[in-house]
Design a protein around this motif. Structure first.
Motif, short mmCIF file in Angstrom:
data_model
loop_
_atom_site.label_atom_id
_atom_site.label_comp_id
_atom_site.label_asym_id
_atom_site.label_seq_id
_atom_site.Cartn_x
_atom_site.Cartn_y
_atom_site.Cartn_z
N VAL A 252 22.55 21.44 -38.61
CA VAL A 252 21.85 21.42 -37.32
C VAL A 252 20.87 20.25 -37.27
O VAL A 252 20.81 19.51 -36.28
CB VAL A 252 21.15 22.77 -37.05
N PRO B 162 3.44 8.99 -6.92
CA PRO B 162 3.38 10.43 -7.24
C PRO B 162 4.52 11.22 -6.63
O PRO B 162 4.99 12.19 -7.22
CB PRO B 162 2.04 10.87 -6.65
N ILE B 163 4.98 10.78 -5.43
CA ILE B 163 6.09 11.50 -4.81
C ILE B 163 7.34 11.36 -5.67
O ILE B 163 8.08 12.33 -5.90
CB ILE B 163 6.35 10.96 -3.38
N ILE C 226 7.32 10.94 -8.85
CA ILE C 226 7.10 11.80 -10.03
C ILE C 226 7.47 13.25 -9.70
O ILE C 226 8.21 13.90 -10.42
CB ILE C 226 5.62 11.72 -10.50
N LEU C 227 6.98 13.69 -8.54
CA LEU C 227 7.28 15.07 -8.12
C LEU C 227 8.77 15.29 -7.96
O LEU C 227 9.33 16.25 -8.46
CB LEU C 227 6.59 15.35 -6.78
N LYS D 4 0.83 -1.21 0.00
CA LYS D 4 0.00 0.00 0.00
C LYS D 4 0.87 1.26 0.00
O LYS D 4 0.63 2.21 -0.73
CB LYS D 4 -0.91 0.01 1.24
N THR E 259 21.26 24.49 -31.77
CA THR E 259 20.93 25.65 -32.60
C THR E 259 22.17 26.08 -33.38
O THR E 259 23.30 25.69 -33.03
CB THR E 259 20.47 26.86 -31.75
N GLY E 260 21.94 26.88 -34.41
CA GLY E 260 23.06 27.39 -35.18
C GLY E 260 24.00 28.21 -34.31
O GLY E 260 25.22 28.08 -34.38
N GLU E 261 23.41 29.04 -33.47
CA GLU E 261 24.22 29.89 -32.59
C GLU E 261 25.16 29.05 -31.72
O GLU E 261 26.36 29.30 -31.64
CB GLU E 261 23.30 30.72 -31.69
#
Lengths: 335, 235
Positions: free
Chosen positions: A149, A9-10, A12-13, A2, A172-174
């Motif tokens: 890219v 969920p904990i 997940i958090l 149980k 990214t290109g940058e």
């Protein structure tokens, strides 16, 4: 059992919180470029692209990765080989994809943090933008930054490296250009015999010393110490090669007074960066010196006896920096 | 009860982020809508646009940079957008609507912006967002942003496929192509701006001039014509 259900969920958090921290909290390790003693302030603005261990390593991988070319056969290192001062030896005009021949001799790469413009005619205004030119040029990599890219996004390993370097895995290109620039900025050559002589750690031979004096009298106005270039564009008296019709700087400024002006290249590691001149027309340093003493196209006549030329070459060989040429940090990255 | 608490925590986190997103959406600021037109008619790409009875053309590409947005009141700057670079592309309707969050309740009588990218930005190295070199608006063979890409077809053009191609840019003196546009605006509402290409196609004879791909005198002259094509649209 149980209790375990309640834990999901904990977890997940907790997991999402960790991801959040990872995404905003990641900091790559800063690296400071060692500015040699008595050198001027670098031209590159490091505040816009701070060097980091991870950024440099990503740039190095990109530099050696043929993924930058259309058919993934040619990398930057094809024309810029570390053991030859990052240039393409033996070829007057460098060749790229499918052995296509370009119009110029690839320049040696070093001390780029001090460079104010790039390419023989200064067409590129910033180190970050330099890689765009060979990537797109049909005789070099014949590709486009957009496609590069896209390809890099799907190549395993790169997203993680972009995350490590920039705290975000988006390619990214940058970022690609900045990572390449970071690696290139580390290509520092400042430990030649000349440098050690200046620091008082080593002595020149009589011949080298004589060559140094001849250099200072005849060459230093353009090939200014300590970088051995003024970073300016100058006429060197070479007649136009009509098979290339390369007018140099004039193409960029459209000024007739800039016709046949080319960027003054550094003389550091010149022993290894043959052939010489923008179109690689001279194979030996002797040929270069003979040109300068024979040409009538220069404002100032350079006069050197055969013995003086030998001494001058002896001095030029003191600009060889073996630590730079064989630096394992600059060579092909091995896992 | 104990089982419920973690789920409630999760739900709470979700709801608060949703509320934040909603709050952000509500606070959208001032919008400025740029509409490229030809003789007042909205431009649709690849659709024939008539210059005269016998003369027509179609646009295939229209992309341009607008930058350095400034809002003024009685000649004084009241707001300057930070990091103000926008790539507008007729192909992408959303790109034609600019939002200025800080200008929501701003009292101003003039709006000012650049058509193109200024010289300082041009020499400052690689940048992201709309300035990323992957946007196809940066010259590779010679550093510099292409301020305006205007491409299409006209029977008058002697080029291959009757194409015309204007890539306007250049930042080096004396051929700086960036242009400043300053417009007087009606008070207190979102703005509609037109960019009417009619003067451009009246002044540029495509039979003689169908292609510009590098910086120079002509790129500057054509950029000036385009800068004068902006106006406030009032219903």
């Amino acid at each position: 059992m149980k209790n375990r259900k309640g834990a999901i969920p904990i977890i997940i958090l907790l997991g999402s919180w960790l991801l959040f921290v990872a995404s905003v909290g990641w900091e790559p390790d800063p690296i400071a470029l060692k500015i040699p003693k008595n050198w001027p302030k670098p031209a590159y603005d490091f505040s816009k692209n701070p060097l980091t261990k991870q950024g440099i390593e990503l740039g190095r991988r990109l530099f050696y990765d043929p993924i930058l070319s259309r058919d993934s056969t040619v990398s930057c290192s094809n024309c810029h080989l570390s053991f030859t001062a990052f240039t393409h030896v033996d070829h007057a005009l460098s060749h790229g994809i499918e052995d296509r021949i370009g119009a110029r001799n690839s320049p040696a790469l070093m001390n780029l943090a001090w460079a104010k413009s790039f390419m023989w005619d200064g067409a590129v205004n910033h180190l970050d933008f330099q890689a765009l030119a060979p990537i797109a040029h049909p005789t070099e990599m014949d590709h486009s930054i957009e496609k590069v890219v896209q390809k890099i996004k799907t190549k395993p390993g790169y997203q993680a490296r972009f995350f490590e370097a920039f705290g975000d895995s988006a390619v990214t290109g940058e970022r690609l250009l900045k990572a390449l620039a970071q690696f290139e900025l580390t290509l520092l050559s400042a430990n030649s015999k000349y440098d050690r002589m200046i620091l008082g750690q080593e002595k020149f031979t009589e011949q080298e010393h004589n060559g140094y004096q001849l250099f200072q009298k005849n060459c230093a106005s353009c090939h200014a110490e300590p970088l051995f270039t003024s970073h300016e564009f100058e006429k060197n008296g070479l007649p136009l090669d009509t098979s290339l019709n390369d007018f140099g700087r004039m193409k960029i400024t459209k000024l007739p007074s800039d016709s046949l002006k080319f960027k003054v290249p550094t003389l550091r590691n010149i022993e290894f960066s043959y052939p010489y001149m923008h179109d690689g027309r001279f194979k030996k340093l002797r040929d270069v010196l003979n040109h300068y003493t024979q040409t009538t196209a220069l404002d100032r006549k350079i006069e050197l006896s055969p013995n003086e030329k030998v001494d001058l070459v002896a001095f030029l060989l003191t600009l060889t920096d073996r630590e730079f040429l064989f630096n394992p940090d600059f060579s092909f990255p091995r896992d | 009860m104990k089982k419920v608490i973690p789920w409630l925590l999760c739900l709470g986190a979700l709801l608060s982020t949703q509320a934040f997103v909603l709050w952000q959406e509500k606070n959208i600021g001032l919008t400025v809508h740029f509409q490229p037109v030809f003789q007042g008619e909205k431009i649709v790409l690849d659709k024939a646009l008539r210059i005269s009875e016998k003369d027509s053309f179609a646009l295939h590409t229209l992309r341009f940079y607008l930058s350095h947005f400034v809002f003024l009141k009685n000649g004084t700057v009241v707001l300057e957008e930070k990091n103000s670079y926008h790539l507008l592309d007729v192909e992408n309707e959303n790109s034609l609507i600019l939002t200025f969050e800080e200008a929501q309740n701003l009292d101003f009588d003039h709006i000012q912006f650049n058509l193109g990218i200024d010289s300082l930005t041009q020499i400052s190295g690689a940048m992201g967002g709309d300035l990323d070199p992957t946007k196809g608006m940066f010259w590779t063979w010679q550093s510099g942003y292409i301020n305006v890409k205007l491409e299409g077809f006209s029977a008058k053009s002697p080029a291959r496929n009757h194409a015309f191609q204007f890539h306007l840019g250049g930042y080096l003196a004396p051929f700086q192509s960036v242009q400043t546009v300053k417009l007087s605006v009606p008070k207190g509402r979102n703005l509609q701006l037109q960019m009417d290409l009619a003067p451009f196609f009246e002044q540029v004879d495509l039979a003689k001039k169908h292609s510009i791909m590098s910086p120079g005198e002509e790129a500057v002259a054509l950029s000036r014509i385009l800068a004068n094509s902006f106006s406030i649209y009032e219903k």
